[in-house]
Design an enzyme around this catalytic site. Structure first.
Site, PDB file in Angstrom:
ATOM      1  CG  LEU A   1     -11.557  64.800 114.236  1.00 50.93           C
ATOM      2  CD1 LEU A   1     -12.599  64.012 115.191  1.00 50.93           C
ATOM      3  CD2 LEU A   1     -12.734  65.321 113.249  1.00 50.93           C
ATOM      4  N   GLY A   2      -7.586  64.850 115.905  1.00 47.57           N
ATOM      5  CA  GLY A   2      -6.372  64.425 115.440  1.00 47.57           C
ATOM      6  C   GLY A   2      -6.381  62.975 115.337  1.00 47.57           C
TER       7      GLY A   2
ATOM      8  CB  ILE B   1      -6.279  60.138 120.013  1.00 49.14           C
ATOM      9  CG1 ILE B   1      -5.202  59.444 120.150  1.00 49.14           C
ATOM     10  CG2 ILE B   1      -7.468  59.638 120.917  1.00 49.14           C
ATOM     11  CD1 ILE B   1      -4.263  60.042 121.492  1.00 49.14           C
TER      12      ILE B   1
ATOM     13  CB  SER C   1     -10.540  70.573 115.264  1.00 56.65           C
ATOM     14  OG  SER C   1      -9.311  69.822 115.372  1.00 56.65           O
ATOM     15  NE  ARG C   2      -4.314  72.864 116.330  1.00 55.86           N
ATOM     16  CZ  ARG C   2      -3.227  72.156 116.427  1.00 55.86           C
ATOM     17  NH1 ARG C   2      -2.075  72.688 116.816  1.00 55.86           N
ATOM     18  NH2 ARG C   2      -3.168  70.925 116.129  1.00 55.86           N
TER      19      ARG C   2
ATOM     20  N   GLY D   1      -6.895  63.335 127.425  1.00 59.07           N
ATOM     21  CA  GLY D   1      -5.724  64.230 126.844  1.00 59.07           C
ATOM     22  C   GLY D   1      -4.748  64.361 127.938  1.00 59.07           C
ATOM     23  NE  ARG D   2      -0.068  64.631 128.420  1.00 58.86           N
ATOM     24  CZ  ARG D   2       0.130  63.574 127.846  1.00 58.86           C
ATOM     25  NH1 ARG D   2      -1.001  62.856 128.393  1.00 58.86           N
ATOM     26  NH2 ARG D   2       0.907  63.152 127.178  1.00 58.86           N
TER      27      ARG D   2
ATOM     28  CD  GLU E   1      -1.773  62.492 135.174  1.00 60.81           C
ATOM     29  OE1 GLU E   1      -0.645  61.693 135.096  1.00 60.81           O
ATOM     30  OE2 GLU E   1      -2.583  62.669 134.514  1.00 60.81           O
TER      31      GLU E   1
ATOM     32  CG  HIS F   1      -1.589  59.412 132.725  1.00 66.45           C
ATOM     33  ND1 HIS F   1      -1.321  60.395 132.373  1.00 66.45           N
ATOM     34  CD2 HIS F   1      -1.669  58.995 131.161  1.00 66.45           C
ATOM     35  CE1 HIS F   1      -0.862  60.861 131.349  1.00 66.45           C
ATOM     36  NE2 HIS F   1      -1.171  59.966 130.424  1.00 66.45           N
TER      37      HIS F   1
ATOM     38  CB  ALA G   1      -5.139  56.608 127.840  1.00 71.14           C
TER      39      ALA G   1
END
Lengths: 337, 337
Positions: free
Chosen positions: B174-175, B177, B196-197, B253-254, B283, B301, B303
């Site tokens: 929950l940063g 983005i 989240s962390r 994300g990744r 990718e 990719h 975004a």
């Protein structure tokens, strides 16, 4: 919606008379798609297809003339002629939100009540409108094709999209669906304005009485109005040209609200930026030229089709029939406008 | 963003010294895509590709050792080795929001400042996340294929979708983005929770410290976190099975945050409902099995790739270089976490 859901034991049986006869102009696909039976225990459903007679002759039979209600769907017209020939009909229920297939003036004249899909589909339709707008601007379907045909690894980076946030989006028709579209657009940081028959006192979005003027002041239009004589081909060449080369049109209303031939020409010529279309003038036929374009997203009229909305719709159809024949208010009456 | 935009006449020239040397590990495609030149009048950009030497030998040249900054992009690593061999480097600027290609620990140890894309892309990425989620649930790309191949007119009505409203959506990370994704989901009537962390004190969404528990309580997950040792393959087979047969995963994300091999297997076997993927483990290669599935949407990719965000990004890159070499604070410093 809870009010018309059946309780576990079902509603009390309709006493004092034989089950009302409901003419099924078309078996609503919603029930079949969910494997859900019609309430044959509480109503006698009359299927013209079960008769060996042509439809016109069938309408003259005593059986047809015993119908007290008609259940129909989008695309299956309830004409003045049908209503005149079935004088026992006092209710028309349609599974659609749109009403352009029903002769509302004749219903009104004859005192026939009409019930529609009401608000059942509003969220679904608004969701798809936003999905189509994002898809056109961010080239989602085109990107998916790019990956599936192997172009990403062979040709490299894909084309740039355009940002939704900050776009000026015009909502054409600020009814139940249009309001839901506007609410979602705000969350994306879009600037919303609208065109409607009348200015709505309960919203602060800028109002344009003229759709051409709206288009001139917008980067995208979302068509959310119903189809009628006034809105037929309302989105004409001039409106589309006003939207412009970067402009995007989304249509989740009815195909004929846009002059499709002109729209196709402008898309092909690059005079209109892009289109996200759930509806077409001659469904299920889609203009051949569109099939080759990467700046359009073509959706097979699915705006209302989710498992959840069909289930709600089936509840609503049965609830309207039960309410009417129990002398209770319809759950989703069509208002005179 | 206005603060780092150039005024018409450009910023005052950097006096008292020759233009700082910036090692271009990769020419940022953002500038090329917009036909925008780098500010060669204010910085000396050093391109390893212009040297006949292999990269390793090039790093030993006086020219390379004169570099005071490195400009890089996603996928082009800034390793401890490079930083050790270029002791003059005091700044690393990356055009990406993700930082997994930069040895941040080594930067910190050497006192090298790092600037990222900051918030430039947050809206774009959140928009695409929602677009992918709607697309998977409502089968937009699949419907578009259905129309384009002529199936609508030959095979009839398309498959039912699933409603977005009412879905329980878990945001993983929950940063900047993730918060934008959550805001948009609320407008669609979704129920948002997150992993989240650490629990965020400024939001009221339910927090799950364990991503498996989050998946158990959600209909869809949207992966918005960064890639690091802790998040590598964090979305494993167990998490995906907890999401379930109707569950949908969206990844902006990744690729390596998901165990891709397991995800592909579960999608093929119908143990996972669907996926909207903008990123992949290897990718631009996409697992062959995904190309045949209708319940996945594959995005190359894109975004962050809109004309608007690239323009903002170019402003930000130049702004960070100018700020640093004018002894002003960086516009988008990477915070120690």
């Amino acid at each position: 919606m809870a009010s018309h859901r059946q309780s576990d034991g079902g509603p009390p049986p309709l006493r004092r008379r034989p089950p009302p006869c409901v003419l099924l102009l078309r078996h609503p696909p919603h029930f079949a798609l969910l494997d859900r039976p019609l309430p044959e225990d509480r109503f006698r459903f009359l299927r013209p297809g079960d008769s060996p007679l042509p439809f016109d002759d069938f309408l003259a039979t005593d059986d047809a003339r015993s119908a007290e209600a008609i259940l129909t769907s989008q695309g299956v017209p309830v004409t003045a002629d049908i209503l005149q020939r079935l004088p026992g009909v006092r209710l028309v229920v349609t599974t659609s939100a749109g009403l352009n297939h029903i002769d509302l003036a004749e219903c009104r004249r004859r005192g026939v009540a009409v019930a529609s899909a009401g608000e059942v589909y509003s969220d679904e339709v608004a969701d798809l409108a936003i999905g189509l707008l994002i898809d056109v601007l961010r080239k989602v379907s085109a990107g998916d094709r790019y990956v599936r045909r192997g172009s990403w690894s062979s040709e490299g980076e894909f084309a740039l999209g355009s940002k939704l946030g900050g776009k000026r989006v015009g909502v054409v028709g600020l009814g139940r669906i249009g309001l839901q579209v506007a609410k979602r657009l705000e969350a994306f940081g879009c600037t919303v304005s609208y065109n409607s028959r009348t200015k709505k006192p309960y919203v602060s979005y800028p109002f344009y009485s003229d759709v051409h003027e709206l288009a001139t002041n917008c980067d995208a239009l979302v068509i959310c109005c119903g189809l009628n004589k006034q809105t037929h081909h309302m989105i004409n060449r001039e409106v589309l040209l006003a939207l412009g080369k970067e402009g995007v049109i989304v249509n989740i209303g009815r195909g004929s609200i846009i002059d499709e031939k002109e729209m196709v020409q402008l898309l092909v010529q690059g005079e209109l930026g892009g289109a996200g279309l759930d509806v077409f003038e001659n469904e299920p036929n889609v203009p051949e030229e569109l099939l080759a374009l990467d700046n359009v997203v073509l959706s097979p009229h699915t705006a209302v089709f989710t498992t959840e909305s069909l289930s709600d719709l089936c509840d609503l159809v049965v609830g309207n029939l039960e309410a009417f024949f129990s002398d209770k208010p319809l759950l989703s009456p069509v208002l005179d406008e």
